[in-house]
Design an enzyme around this catalytic site. Structure first.
Site, PDB file in Angstrom:
ATOM      1  N   SER A  66      37.317  71.613  52.740  1.00  0.00           N
ATOM      2  CA  SER A  66      36.091  71.775  53.464  1.00  0.00           C
ATOM      3  C   SER A  66      36.347  71.406  54.925  1.00  0.00           C
ATOM      4  CB  SER A  66      35.061  70.802  53.001  1.00  0.00           C
ATOM      5  OG  SER A  66      33.893  70.763  53.908  1.00  0.00           O
ATOM      6  N   TYR A  71      31.771  62.117  51.833  1.00  0.00           N
ATOM      7  CA  TYR A  71      32.169  63.494  51.713  1.00  0.00           C
ATOM      8  C   TYR A  71      33.491  63.657  53.088  1.00  0.00           C
ATOM      9  CZ  TYR A  71      32.117  68.604  51.228  1.00  0.00           C
ATOM     10  OH  TYR A  71      32.225  69.630  50.907  1.00  0.00           O
TER      11      TYR A  71
END
Length: 232
Positions: free
Chosen positions: A146, A159
């Site tokens: 990501s 995250y």
């Protein structure tokens, strides 16, 4: 006709649905013998049935396992080798992200699950398959990552920690094995909006095409990061 990946064996995590399933099906259509790993057996059965209904796809091997459990990953790798042969391709597509919230409000259990699924599992699986890849001078390791691993966002500390770690792991591993015939890369979606739902910015077909492109490229090396435009 010989398919381009007929000599390859892949293990794809998070492959019961979404991006992982799309990658596994794309590899199977190119002749790859692919094993799909997920905690949810129903999703695995659906993916196997989808491949079976496609005359152009090789059968998929379903491997139910929880990627957060080291023993389960060890058993999974042994099963794939016994059933399909030595693993030449590892695709780390399994991931988890807790709901967006501040650091102090994010449960430690969500921190643990995020790091275990999105960072530790790829590291453990790589340790399991890498010795054989090194021995044969051939292999490909791809991780779905990501852009949060490039720039953190408020409410995404866990995250971001996992994402930054996965990219660092990918870069370091690539440096270690670059002279041993092993490709290592991370695929990142371009994230247009900070409040865009995570996972929705990466079209499954685009990710699958990127993985296939890495495998079909005759070059012994590849970029350590491949950025995919969120459009399309």
């Amino acid at each position: 006709m010989t398919l381009p990946l007929a000599d390859q064996v892949a293990l794809v995590t998070g492959a019961g649905r979404g991006v992982g399933r799309a990658i596994a099906l794309t590899l199977a259509r190119a002749g790859c013998r692919a094993a799909i790993l997920s905690r949810t057996e129903r999703d695995l059965k659906d993916a196997v049935a989808e491949a079976a209904a496609d005359p152009a796809a090789a059968p998929l091997l379903a491997v139910p396992a929880d990627v957060t459990l080291d023993a389960a990953l060890e058993l999974a790798v042994r099963l794939v080798i016994e059933r399909l042969g030595r693993i030449t391709v590892l695709v780390n597509a399994a991931g988890f992200a807790p709901p967006r919230d501040t650091l102090l409000k994010t449960a430690l259990a969500d921190w643990d699950r995020t790091l275990a699924t999105s960072l530790r599992a790829p590291m453990v699986l790589t340790r399991l398959v890498l010795p054989d890849m090194l021995a044969h001078g051939r292999g490909t390791i791809v991780s779905l990552a990501s852009t949060t691993g490039k720039r953190g966002h408020a409410g995404e500390a866990a995250y971001a920690a996992a994402s930054f770690g996965l990219l660092g792991f990918t870069e370091s591993l690539a440096e270690e094995v670059r002279d041993h015939g092993i490709k290592v890369t991370a695929i990142l979606p371009a994230r247009a909006l900070a409040d865009q739902p995570r996972g929705e910015s990466l079209p499954s077909s685009r990710a699958a095409e990127a993985v296939l492109g890495v495998l079909l490229d005759p070059s012994p090396t590849c970029p350590t990061e491949i950025l995919i435009d969120a459009a399309g």
